[in-house]
Motif scaffolding. Sequence first.
Motif, PDB file in Angstrom:
ATOM      1  N   ILE A  78       9.712  10.335  10.259  1.00 31.30           N
ATOM      2  CA  ILE A  78       9.689  10.199   8.802  1.00 31.30           C
ATOM      3  C   ILE A  78       9.600   8.723   8.433  1.00 31.30           C
ATOM      4  N   ALA A  79       8.754   8.430   7.444  1.00 30.62           N
ATOM      5  CA  ALA A  79       8.650   7.038   6.982  1.00 30.62           C
ATOM      6  C   ALA A  79       9.921   6.692   6.220  1.00 30.62           C
ATOM      7  N   ARG A  80      10.280   5.379   6.248  1.00 31.23           N
ATOM      8  CA  ARG A  80      11.512   5.022   5.523  1.00 31.23           C
ATOM      9  C   ARG A  80      11.294   5.097   4.014  1.00 31.23           C
ATOM     10  N   GLU A  81      12.408   5.024   3.296  1.00 34.38           N
ATOM     11  CA  GLU A  81      12.424   5.118   1.827  1.00 34.38           C
ATOM     12  C   GLU A  81      11.348   4.234   1.185  1.00 34.38           C
ATOM     13  N   GLY A  82      10.546   4.837   0.298  1.00 40.36           N
ATOM     14  CA  GLY A  82       9.528   4.059  -0.428  1.00 40.36           C
ATOM     15  C   GLY A  82       8.238   3.833   0.347  1.00 40.36           C
ATOM     16  N   TYR A  83       8.193   4.325   1.587  1.00 38.34           N
ATOM     17  CA  TYR A  83       7.006   4.146   2.439  1.00 38.34           C
ATOM     18  C   TYR A  83       6.398   5.508   2.781  1.00 38.34           C
ATOM     19  N   GLN A  84       5.154   5.495   3.236  1.00 37.50           N
ATOM     20  CA  GLN A  84       4.518   6.706   3.774  1.00 37.50           C
ATOM     21  C   GLN A  84       3.848   6.347   5.100  1.00 37.50           C
ATOM     22  N   LEU A  85       3.579   7.366   5.892  1.00 40.68           N
ATOM     23  CA  LEU A  85       2.837   7.130   7.134  1.00 40.68           C
ATOM     24  C   LEU A  85       1.353   7.334   6.856  1.00 40.68           C
ATOM     25  N   LEU A  86       0.551   6.449   7.416  1.00 38.68           N
ATOM     26  CA  LEU A  86      -0.900   6.577   7.295  1.00 38.68           C
ATOM     27  C   LEU A  86      -1.467   6.689   8.708  1.00 38.68           C
ATOM     28  N   PHE A 143       0.240   3.740  10.697  1.00 43.01           N
ATOM     29  CA  PHE A 143       0.815   2.639   9.922  1.00 43.01           C
ATOM     30  C   PHE A 143       1.972   3.143   9.062  1.00 43.01           C
ATOM     31  N   GLU A 144       2.899   2.232   8.760  1.00 40.15           N
ATOM     32  CA  GLU A 144       3.930   2.541   7.770  1.00 40.15           C
ATOM     33  C   GLU A 144       3.590   1.706   6.540  1.00 40.15           C
ATOM     34  N   VAL A 145       3.369   2.387   5.417  1.00 43.53           N
ATOM     35  CA  VAL A 145       2.755   1.742   4.256  1.00 43.53           C
ATOM     36  C   VAL A 145       3.603   1.957   2.995  1.00 43.53           C
ATOM     37  N   PRO A 146       3.952   0.880   2.255  1.00 47.57           N
ATOM     38  CA  PRO A 146       4.638   1.077   0.971  1.00 47.57           C
ATOM     39  C   PRO A 146       3.704   1.869   0.045  1.00 47.57           C
ATOM     40  N   LYS A 147       4.271   2.777  -0.740  1.00 46.63           N
ATOM     41  CA  LYS A 147       3.434   3.672  -1.558  1.00 46.63           C
ATOM     42  C   LYS A 147       2.433   2.906  -2.422  1.00 46.63           C
TER      43      LYS A 147
END
Length: 234
Positions: A7-15, A199-203
């Motif tokens: 799971i991506a951390r708070e405020g982030y998504q996985l791409l 990648f882990e990407v801020p929304k």
Amino acid sequence: EIRKAFIAREGYQLLSADYSQIELRILAHMANEKNMIEAFNEGIDIHTQTATKIFMVQKEDVTSSMRRIAKTVNFGIVYGQTEFGLSSQLNISRKEASEFMKTYFASFPSIHSFMNEVISFCQENGYVKTLFNRRREIPEINDKNFMTREFGKRAAMNAPIQGSAADLIKIAMIKVVERMKKEKVKSKLLLQIHDELIFEVPKEEMETMISLVKEEMENVLELKVPLQASISCG
């Protein structure tokens, strides 16, 4: 199920960005196989295209079962598979597997001659090369033992293609990260898995990252066929 654990951390998504059919595209380029190059350049599904050749039917008559067989044959060729390997994978007789392979090589003649050239080169020099001239030594190709020699042949056919795909993703990683630094993004490159980058990407950076990653991955190298990166996020 395993993917759900990450799971991506708070405020982030996985791409996730992965190269579409990278080995077959590299094979088409290295073998200079006109029929395959044409299919990729016109955006025709390569497995459907192969099915039309090996079953001698029109595109609209290709069933999902025919496409599945064609896909197995396509990737089997990349892995230097024998008719025995193909027959056990598809659960068909060796005679049928042999027919499929004969028809395949007749439909894509440049692939056949490319594979033969690679084997001859390896027998003579003891190694094969990727598109980027990285060498893989294959001493097994001239071994006294028949089975070891056969393994050497399969490795010789496979290494230039898979090796080039491996080189390509590494160069893509470097290019993407350089661009990320230039754009001063907060996103991070987390993982490389085969032909896929995660990648882990801020929304708020998602749109920027989607176009940045796609652009860099698809322009790493100019081949006779387009490179295609499929992107998903969540």
